[in-house]
Design an enzyme around this catalytic site. Structure first.
Site, PDB file in Angstrom:
ATOM      1  N   ARG A 109       1.035  -1.233  -0.098  1.00 52.19           N
ATOM      2  CA  ARG A 109      -0.138   0.061   0.330  1.00 52.19           C
ATOM      3  C   ARG A 109       1.072   1.384  -0.127  1.00 52.19           C
ATOM      4  NH1 ARG A 109      -4.891  -1.890   2.322  1.00 52.19           N
ATOM      5  NH2 ARG A 109      -5.889  -0.224   0.731  1.00 52.19           N
ATOM      6  N   GLN A 167      -0.862   2.798  -5.664  1.00 56.85           N
ATOM      7  CA  GLN A 167      -1.719   3.148  -5.774  1.00 56.85           C
ATOM      8  C   GLN A 167      -2.221   2.940  -6.841  1.00 56.85           C
ATOM      9  OE1 GLN A 167      -1.526   7.168  -4.120  1.00 56.85           O
ATOM     10  NE2 GLN A 167      -2.336   6.922  -2.487  1.00 56.85           N
ATOM     11  N   ASP A 212      -3.735  -0.707  -7.209  1.00 61.18           N
ATOM     12  CA  ASP A 212      -4.631  -0.904  -6.327  1.00 61.18           C
ATOM     13  C   ASP A 212      -6.264  -1.385  -5.862  1.00 61.18           C
ATOM     14  OD1 ASP A 212      -5.276  -1.688  -2.968  1.00 61.18           O
ATOM     15  OD2 ASP A 212      -3.906   0.414  -2.558  1.00 61.18           O
ATOM     16  N   SER A 255      -8.070  -0.621  -2.732  1.00 62.26           N
ATOM     17  CA  SER A 255      -7.938   0.360  -2.348  1.00 62.26           C
ATOM     18  C   SER A 255      -9.919   1.278  -3.542  1.00 62.26           C
ATOM     19  CB  SER A 255      -7.614   1.697  -3.054  1.00 62.26           C
ATOM     20  OG  SER A 255      -6.043   1.561  -1.924  1.00 62.26           O
ATOM     21  N   TYR A 261      -1.304  -0.635   7.712  1.00 60.81           N
ATOM     22  CA  TYR A 261      -2.442  -1.313   8.235  1.00 60.81           C
ATOM     23  C   TYR A 261      -2.657  -1.234   9.513  1.00 60.81           C
ATOM     24  CZ  TYR A 261      -2.620  -3.700   4.069  1.00 60.81           C
ATOM     25  OH  TYR A 261      -3.215  -3.354   2.660  1.00 60.81           O
TER      26      TYR A 261
HETATM   27  P1  NAD Z   1      -8.569  -1.569   6.507  1.00 57.94           P
HETATM   28  O1  NAD Z   1      -9.617  -1.919   5.621  1.00 57.94           O
HETATM   29  O2  NAD Z   1      -7.176  -2.737   6.226  1.00 57.94           O
HETATM   30  O3  NAD Z   1      -9.071  -1.441   8.161  1.00 57.94           O
HETATM   31  C1  NAD Z   1     -10.141   0.020   7.675  1.00 57.94           C
HETATM   32  C2  NAD Z   1      -9.701   0.848   8.769  1.00 57.94           C
HETATM   33  O4  NAD Z   1      -9.802   0.027   9.955  1.00 57.94           O
HETATM   34  C3  NAD Z   1      -8.358   0.783   9.004  1.00 57.94           C
HETATM   35  O5  NAD Z   1      -8.424   1.807   8.895  1.00 57.94           O
HETATM   36  C4  NAD Z   1      -7.653   0.584  10.028  1.00 57.94           C
HETATM   37  O6  NAD Z   1      -6.665   1.500  10.983  1.00 57.94           O
HETATM   38  C5  NAD Z   1      -9.148   0.694  11.429  1.00 57.94           C
HETATM   39  N1  NAD Z   1      -8.732  -0.212  12.280  1.00 57.94           N
HETATM   40  C6  NAD Z   1      -8.876  -1.807  12.999  1.00 57.94           C
HETATM   41  N2  NAD Z   1      -9.030  -1.873  13.792  1.00 57.94           N
HETATM   42  C7  NAD Z   1      -9.924  -0.979  14.336  1.00 57.94           C
HETATM   43  C8  NAD Z   1     -10.304  -0.267  15.636  1.00 57.94           C
HETATM   44  N3  NAD Z   1     -10.526  -1.603  16.720  1.00 57.94           N
HETATM   45  N4  NAD Z   1     -10.617   0.682  16.407  1.00 57.94           N
HETATM   46  C9  NAD Z   1     -11.086   0.726  14.811  1.00 57.94           C
HETATM   47  N5  NAD Z   1     -10.533   1.112  13.292  1.00 57.94           N
HETATM   48  C10 NAD Z   1      -9.480   0.852  13.676  1.00 57.94           C
HETATM   49  O7  NAD Z   1      -8.222  -0.708   5.699  1.00 57.94           O
HETATM   50  P2  NAD Z   1      -7.511  -0.274   4.632  1.00 57.94           P
HETATM   51  O8  NAD Z   1      -8.827   0.919   4.105  1.00 57.94           O
HETATM   52  O9  NAD Z   1      -7.479  -0.843   3.961  1.00 57.94           O
HETATM   53  O10 NAD Z   1      -5.920   0.683   4.574  1.00 57.94           O
HETATM   54  C11 NAD Z   1      -5.096   0.519   4.982  1.00 57.94           C
HETATM   55  C12 NAD Z   1      -3.821   1.242   5.417  1.00 57.94           C
HETATM   56  O11 NAD Z   1      -3.819   1.294   4.254  1.00 57.94           O
HETATM   57  C13 NAD Z   1      -4.387   2.476   5.509  1.00 57.94           C
HETATM   58  O12 NAD Z   1      -3.129   3.657   6.342  1.00 57.94           O
HETATM   59  C14 NAD Z   1      -4.752   3.201   4.309  1.00 57.94           C
HETATM   60  O13 NAD Z   1      -4.063   5.290   4.442  1.00 57.94           O
HETATM   61  C15 NAD Z   1      -3.302   2.345   3.449  1.00 57.94           C
HETATM   62  N6  NAD Z   1      -3.391   2.839   2.020  1.00 57.94           N
HETATM   63  C16 NAD Z   1      -2.578   3.229   1.044  1.00 57.94           C
HETATM   64  C17 NAD Z   1      -3.061   3.226  -0.554  1.00 57.94           C
HETATM   65  C18 NAD Z   1      -2.022   3.282  -0.979  1.00 57.94           C
HETATM   66  O14 NAD Z   1      -1.264   4.270  -0.499  1.00 57.94           O
HETATM   67  N7  NAD Z   1      -0.942   2.794  -2.302  1.00 57.94           N
HETATM   68  C19 NAD Z   1      -3.980   3.301  -0.865  1.00 57.94           C
HETATM   69  C20 NAD Z   1      -4.840   2.817   0.234  1.00 57.94           C
HETATM   70  C21 NAD Z   1      -4.373   2.795   1.276  1.00 57.94           C
END
Ligand code: NAD
Length: 357
Positions: A119, A124, A127, A130, A225
């Site tokens: 990620r 991006q 992904d 996303s 994550y």
């Molecule tokens: P995910 O689907 O794994 O989880 C969803 C959200 O739940 C996350 O934000 C996580 O922090 C949150 N979470 C976990 N336990 C929790 C709790 N007990 N209470 C409240 N919230 C909780 O997450 P995602 O949407 O797939 O994103 C994962 C990471 O990747 C993030 O940091 C996101 O910013 C990053 N990301 C980066 C890129 C990129 O640069 N290519 C693209 C997408 C996402």
């Protein structure tokens, strides 16, 4: 080199769409597509053919392709129909299905797992997690609005004034942020919580209020994550959620910890304190759910509260989901197919991350 796209099973999405085909062909490859693969997303065979794809039977896609790309993995009973050494490209979730790579290797095949693409900013555009999470976040709010017996926006009418709906979003990753944005556009008041502090600014930039529960573990080495939280933190978080939940009309839960069961954030006791007519949409349903009462792929009503468990809402917007997936695929495939030939640069972080066999 032939890249094949079989029709998805029990899913209206398709791995390639006509507007992306010319970019794929420019990589020096031939595209085989199973006849009717795009029908569910309203992409016609004729439009694929016009863009140069060959519409063939499923057997032919599997037997002829050097790279077979699908949104969900091909059923294992079909692996033997592929060319020896062929690449499967799909979402294999090896962090859940620990022996999947071994089984693929035993079948004499190779594989890229799209959910292992790091990620990072560089990755991006490839992904797919996303892309689908964003669609799911949007759709979760529309579903909630559809089930809620009230308006989302504030209304001031000659027949009386209506207060805006209150929406609580738990987990402000990609899906959660899109849910916040959609709920705000519909005029709701939105609060959100996440264990990653980086989410605070993102929530606030969308006009949401961030609920801070002190003492969350936030590990930069987890690749963005979330990491598993202590039982003490989760208990304090559940207490905080309960306070807000009783005042919320809608709760959208998206909290996931990769490779583990979803954290329990909305116990039965909290649901029972919510106003009848309220709606919970649980996007973490497939990994156990953030709500104790969630049933995966089911909508139930508990003491007047509707609870929708669905982690695959992106499938309900098949046309745009397929378009985004196809663009992600093009951006990914061009990393390792150059002028119709496979070129695996094992120094490349994205290739290294996604190549599971
Ligand atoms: P995910 O689907 O794994 O989880 C969803 C959200 O739940 C996350 O934000 C996580 O922090 C949150 N979470 C976990 N336990 C929790 C709790 N007990 N209470 C409240 N919230 C909780 O997450 P995602 O949407 O797939 O994103 C994962 C990471 O990747 C993030 O940091 C996101 O910013 C990053 N990301 C980066 C890129 C990129 O640069 N290519 C693209 C997408 C996402």
């Amino acid at each position: 080199m032939i890249i094949g796209f079989p029709k998805e099973r029990d899913d209206k999405r398709v791995g390639m769409v006509p507007p992306v085909l010319s970019k794929m062909s420019a990589l020096g490859v031939e595209i085989y597509l199973e006849k009717g693969a795009g029908e569910g997303a309203f992409y016609a065979d004729a439009d694929y053919a016009e863009q140069g794809a060959r519409l063939v039977s499923r057997e032919e896609v599997l037997a002829q392709s050097d790279v077979v790309i699908s949104i969900s993995p091909l059923p294992e009973e079909e692996w033997s129909k592929l060319k020896p050494g062929a690449f499967m490209v799909s979402r294999f979730a090896p962090y859940f299905h620990k022996d999947v790579a071994e089984r693929i290797e035993k079948a004499g095949l190779r594989a890229f797992s799209l959910d292992m693409i790091p990620r990072t900013t560089l990755a991006q555009s490839m992904d797919v997690l996303s892309s689908f999470a964003s669609v799911a976040g949007y759709k979760s709010v529309l579903l909630a609005a559809h089930h809620l017996p009230r308006y989302f926006p504030m209304m001031i009418t000659a027949a009386g004034s209506i207060k805006p709906a209150k929406v609580l979003v738990l987990g402000a990753g990609v899906a959660g942020l899109q849910a916040i944005a959609t709920a705000k556009r519909l005029g709701a008041m939105v609060e959100a919580s996440d264990t990653r502090l980086a989410a605070k600014e993102e929530v606030e930039s969308l006009g949401g209020k961030f609920i801070l529960v002190e003492g969350a573990k936030d590990d930069a080495s987890a690749g963005g994550y979330a990491v598993e939280q202590s039982e003490d933190f989760l208990r304090r978080q559940r207490e905080e959620v309960q306070l807000r939940a009783t005042k919320s009309d809608v709760i959208i839960t998206t909290a996931q910890v990769r490779g583990r069961k979803a954290p329990l954030l909305v116990p039965t006791e909290t649901v029972e304190k919510m106003r009848p007519g309220s709606v919970i949409v649980d996007l973490a349903a497939s990994t156990g759910g953030n709500c104790e009462l969630t049933q995966d792929r089911k909508t139930i009503v508990h003491k007047g509260v509707t609870i929708i468990g669905n982690s695959d809402l992106a499938a309900d917007l098949p046309q745009d989901s397929s378009f985004l997936f196809a663009n992600n695929i093009h951006n990914f495939v061009k990393l390792f197919i150059k002028e119709g030939k496979l070129e695996l640069d094992m120094e490349n972080e994205i290739i290294k991350g996604a190549l599971i066999v």
